[in-house]
Design an enzyme around this catalytic site. Structure first.
Site, mmCIF file in Angstrom:
data_model
loop_
_atom_site.group_PDB
_atom_site.id
_atom_site.type_symbol
_atom_site.label_atom_id
_atom_site.label_comp_id
_atom_site.label_asym_id
_atom_site.label_seq_id
_atom_site.Cartn_x
_atom_site.Cartn_y
_atom_site.Cartn_z
ATOM 1 N N CYS A 224 34.819 42.750 36.687
ATOM 2 C CA CYS A 224 35.710 41.720 36.141
ATOM 3 C C CYS A 224 36.387 41.051 37.334
ATOM 4 C CB CYS A 224 36.724 42.339 35.173
ATOM 5 S SG CYS A 224 37.897 43.463 35.967
ATOM 6 N N ARG A 225 37.540 40.479 37.146
ATOM 7 C CA ARG A 225 38.224 39.788 38.237
ATOM 8 C C ARG A 225 38.774 40.776 39.263
ATOM 9 N NH1 ARG A 225 43.238 38.253 39.727
ATOM 10 N NH2 ARG A 225 44.148 39.296 37.949
#
Length: 119
Positions: free
Chosen positions: A83-84
């Site tokens: 993810c980020r």
């Protein structure tokens, strides 16, 4: 009575074993070329459209259908999750472990720490 309370408190703070492995970008990148590797981006569709790792499939962890989509995946693959920042992907890895997936890797630091190309 005091000893029992201490034991209970100690048990409260013990964490259960993780069913996935956090790995840095280098080894994660190396695993991406394996034939049985499945790369999953658990960010939102908007984040995914803004830049992703080559070959990644988007399954948004915030989606109401996330668990259903995960359950439909074959369990004999190596899953590379990101993810980020690594937080949502860690949650996704935990869910996958609970669903019986045994070979799940989380990208430490997420795509923010990715030193390689994105598409």
């Amino acid at each position: 009575c005091q000893a029992k309370t201490t034991t209970t408190m100690f048990n409260f703070f013990t964490s259960k074993a993780k069913k996935y492995e956090d790995i840095p970008a280098g080894p994660f990148h190396d695993l991406m070329i394996q034939a049985d590797a499945v790369l999953i981006d658990v960010r939102s569709a908007g984040e995914f459209a803004g830049g992703k790792l080559r070959g990644a499939r988007n399954i948004d962890i915030m989606s109401s259908t996330f668990v259903t989509q995960i359950k439909n995946l074959p369990k004999d693959k190596t899953y590379l999750i990101y993810c980020r920042s690594g937080n949502r992907s860690a949650q996704a890895c935990e869910i996958m472990g609970e669903e019986g997936f045994e070979n799940v890797k989380n990208l430490s630091g997420g795509i923010m720490r990715w030193p390689f190309d994105t598409v």
